[in-house]
Design a protein around this motif. Sequence first.
Motif, short mmCIF file in Angstrom:
data_model
loop_
_atom_site.label_atom_id
_atom_site.label_comp_id
_atom_site.label_asym_id
_atom_site.label_seq_id
_atom_site.Cartn_x
_atom_site.Cartn_y
_atom_site.Cartn_z
N LEU A 43 -3.89 -13.19 -7.83
CA LEU A 43 -3.66 -11.64 -7.47
C LEU A 43 -4.68 -10.84 -8.79
O LEU A 43 -5.58 -9.33 -8.12
N ASP A 44 -4.27 -11.34 -9.97
CA ASP A 44 -5.19 -10.74 -10.88
C ASP A 44 -6.55 -10.57 -11.41
O ASP A 44 -7.56 -9.26 -11.11
N VAL A 45 -6.85 -11.46 -10.54
CA VAL A 45 -8.82 -12.15 -10.28
C VAL A 45 -8.99 -10.78 -9.57
O VAL A 45 -10.09 -10.25 -9.28
N LEU A 46 -8.18 -11.34 -8.25
CA LEU A 46 -8.28 -10.02 -7.00
C LEU A 46 -8.72 -8.10 -7.79
O LEU A 46 -9.13 -7.32 -7.68
N MET A 47 -7.40 -7.85 -9.00
CA MET A 47 -7.43 -6.30 -8.98
C MET A 47 -8.69 -5.93 -10.42
O MET A 47 -9.32 -4.62 -10.36
N GLU A 48 -8.57 -7.79 -11.05
CA GLU A 48 -9.84 -7.13 -11.61
C GLU A 48 -11.12 -7.30 -11.31
O GLU A 48 -12.24 -6.53 -11.65
N ALA A 49 -12.00 -8.10 -10.31
CA ALA A 49 -12.67 -7.50 -9.15
C ALA A 49 -12.69 -6.41 -8.50
O ALA A 49 -13.67 -5.40 -7.87
N ARG A 72 12.82 -3.57 -4.37
CA ARG A 72 11.87 -2.82 -4.33
C ARG A 72 10.14 -3.64 -4.56
O ARG A 72 9.57 -3.15 -5.81
N PRO A 73 9.92 -4.29 -4.05
CA PRO A 73 8.84 -5.56 -4.59
C PRO A 73 7.90 -4.30 -5.11
O PRO A 73 7.85 -3.70 -4.03
N LEU A 74 6.63 -4.95 -5.55
CA LEU A 74 5.75 -4.04 -5.13
C LEU A 74 4.06 -3.97 -4.23
O LEU A 74 5.07 -5.52 -3.95
N ILE A 75 3.70 -3.45 -3.65
CA ILE A 75 2.77 -3.88 -2.60
C ILE A 75 1.91 -3.70 -3.22
O ILE A 75 1.55 -2.54 -3.50
N TYR A 76 0.51 -4.29 -2.14
CA TYR A 76 -0.92 -4.26 -1.99
C TYR A 76 -1.72 -4.03 -1.60
O TYR A 76 -1.57 -4.06 -0.14
N ALA A 77 -2.82 -3.07 -2.06
CA ALA A 77 -4.27 -2.62 -0.62
C ALA A 77 -5.52 -2.61 -1.78
O ALA A 77 -5.33 -2.76 -2.52
N THR A 78 -6.12 -2.26 -0.54
CA THR A 78 -7.46 -2.78 -0.87
C THR A 78 -7.71 -0.90 -1.65
O THR A 78 -7.17 -0.47 -1.38
N THR A 79 -9.26 -1.78 -2.08
CA THR A 79 -9.59 -0.05 -2.94
C THR A 79 -11.01 -0.02 -2.23
O THR A 79 -11.14 -0.56 -1.21
N PRO A 80 -11.30 1.12 -2.64
CA PRO A 80 -12.46 2.37 -1.71
C PRO A 80 -13.97 1.27 -2.64
O PRO A 80 -14.24 1.17 -1.74
N VAL A 118 0.51 -5.35 1.77
CA VAL A 118 1.28 -6.12 1.30
C VAL A 118 2.17 -6.95 0.40
O VAL A 118 1.65 -6.25 -0.85
N SER A 119 3.49 -7.02 0.38
CA SER A 119 4.14 -6.96 -1.42
C SER A 119 3.45 -9.40 -1.53
O SER A 119 3.13 -9.68 -0.98
N ARG A 120 4.05 -9.00 -2.43
CA ARG A 120 3.75 -10.58 -2.63
C ARG A 120 3.93 -11.81 -1.71
O ARG A 120 3.47 -12.42 -1.23
N SER A 121 5.57 -11.69 -2.01
CA SER A 121 6.70 -12.55 -1.07
C SER A 121 6.10 -12.64 0.05
O SER A 121 5.61 -14.15 0.83
N GLU A 122 5.25 -11.44 1.34
CA GLU A 122 4.22 -11.15 2.29
C GLU A 122 3.66 -12.53 2.29
O GLU A 122 2.90 -13.08 3.69
N PRO A 157 -2.15 -2.32 -6.85
CA PRO A 157 -0.96 -2.01 -6.56
C PRO A 157 -1.14 -0.66 -5.92
O PRO A 157 -1.58 0.31 -6.29
N ALA A 158 0.15 -0.27 -4.63
CA ALA A 158 0.12 0.70 -4.00
C ALA A 158 1.62 0.70 -3.44
O ALA A 158 2.12 1.02 -2.26
N GLY A 159 2.16 1.28 -4.70
CA GLY A 159 3.41 1.90 -4.88
C GLY A 159 4.85 0.04 -4.58
O GLY A 159 3.79 -0.70 -5.19
N ARG A 160 5.63 0.29 -3.84
CA ARG A 160 6.60 -0.20 -3.82
C ARG A 160 7.32 -0.37 -2.85
O ARG A 160 7.21 0.97 -1.83
N ARG A 161 7.44 -1.15 -1.57
CA ARG A 161 8.21 -1.38 -0.83
C ARG A 161 9.64 -1.29 -0.91
O ARG A 161 10.64 -1.86 -1.10
#
Lengths: 260, 206, 206
Positions: C120-126, C140-148, C102-106, C131-135
């Motif tokens: 988002l920073d806190v979640l990325m820091e954890a 072309r907003p950045l999209i985010y996904a969870t990590t392993p 999902v993108s930030r605006s979503e 970021p998982a590419g761009r839509r």
Amino acid sequence: MDEDIFTGDEAVPDRMGQQNPATLTIDIDGWEGPLDLLLTLARNQKVDLREISILELVQQYLNFVENARSLKLELAADYLVMAAWLTYLKSLLLLPKDPQIDPSPEEMALRLQYRLERLNAMRECGARLMARDRIGRDIFLRGNAEGLRVVKAKAWACDYFDLIAAYGRVNARTQPVLHVVRARAVMTLEAALQRVSKMIGQAVNWTDINAFLPESADPAFGRSALASSFLAALELAKQGRLDLRQDGNFAPLMLRHRKC
Amino acid sequence: MLTAHDPGLRLVEAALFASETPLSIDQIRAHVGDAVDVSAALAALTDHYAGRGIELVRRGKSWHFQTAPDLAHLLRRERDELRKLSRAAVETLAIIAYHEPVSRSEIEAIRGVQISKGTLDVLMEAGWVKPAGRREVPGRPLIYATTPNFLTHFGLVSRRDLPGMQDLKAAGLLDPIDNAMDAADFVADENSENIDGDVEFSDSNA
Amino acid sequence: MLTAHDPGLRLVEAALFASETPLSIDQIRAHVGDAVDVSAALAALTDHYAGRGIELVRRGKSWHFQTAPDLAHLLRRERDELRKLSRAAVETLAIIAYHEPVSRSEIEAIRGVQISKGTLDVLMEAGWVKPAGRREVPGRPLIYATTPNFLTHFGLVSRRDLPGMQDLKAAGLLDPIDNAMDAADFVADENSENIDGDVEFSDSNA
């Protein structure tokens, strides 16, 4: 964390007076936007979100905004935008049906309800996620893992050619350099004198000096022959055996046999 | 003997696993409670893990899990990182190979340039060069020589296989300066040809 | 079925025990060698440890040993209580996990409010979100996904195991986020209605 905005007469226990939803006892800082406020109001209806009365919800929201205004509270713009939109929705819902309006007020209400449901679902999911058995709190990984070693074996790349080329380079650089002047093909002045004096007899007319030069594929030798032949021509002119003429700078140098 | 699914044994197992330090019996008891027979659990666990990939061991008064010592070397993963030798290092290696044993100052005299300490270290790390005693001159400097590994790496039976000066010369590896002169000749020729051309041109005009 | 003292099984067991991070099958193979049937060893170990104080689990593509979940109440470390996430961060994490990418605006469309930069920073820091590419839409907003690591931390074999995933899907609450629709509910609504109106107006004129 939640700072009560309303202090004084009204003792406000939580963000929302649970006993009487009409009494708007609100801490604005605690809301995460108008949708969050709407969701809280909707949940106060204490029914499934799919059963909420949108009209009632709209009225509660508008009351809240009205109340905030009367208290001269600064509301963020998006709260007011939502209020305007809800007023519009309310009027559509109350007015006789206008088939021209698309989407229909019922659909708009449905969408609002969907959004509330979705936000509510995400909120619950977040809570369920946080309540799971989590690594480092409930579940533990090995405390003193030895770690798997990845040994980086540094291999130095250098092949045999690199090695001997380097030695050649060192030697070429540091050994005393012996300068050898390469033997070059030259025409000596003597040879040129002989050649020009032999040939000049036939030069009854003005003849380009190039005609006196021997044919050679070696341009270095050609230059040498030209230089030597020129000197020879000067010498022979001095002896009175030939005439020299040049019509201008860089014009052909012409030779002619001088008749004695 | 406790079974693997005995609640007390499971707790002791988990506590030891999660602990960042080895635990004494008292420390374990503080984690798992007084109801658990910690000693019995430790004995059962030691038995259970014997011969597995992990073992429970006692160090002094404390207990901890560790990977079986006989596996440690197998778990090490080697990853080659190929790095190019610097020019200074290759030259130094060549000088040592041709002149060994040589001291650092001799290498510098041959190279005509000082060498940094790191250069010899890299060659020793690569296993191609080793110190070979000291030169019995004032200051007794260390002298360096190549190793058998050097011969292996470069596919040499002995140092005598290294190409001699004549071979190097024949291979054109000793005359970079002549090459420079040829280049100069070439440029000069280009110019002279132009001049010749001009002469010829005016010739044909005449 | 491999026995407990099978050399390959011992190696896999030891590698997983020694590792500081969960290991994928490929990573395990890099340590234990190609000769070992890693999958078979993992299956045998999972069986062996079932019901013990430690268990072998798969999270995403990676495997690790951990303490048994039912011992959580006994092992829980109050003092190490994880830093509490803000409500916004928890919601944002849930939205990313259930809707990714999902993108930030979503995310903002679902929450009905802008997210502050720090969330988002806190979640990325954890280490739970990346970021998982761009839509490929305008901007072309950045999209985010969870990590392993998200799966590991929350004890999920895959995203399919997210609590309530199937119900939410069935209820249509995970449908693609229609930014346009959501925006239309707010400010943009006014505009889009105007545009619709305009269109209709010129239409009737024609």
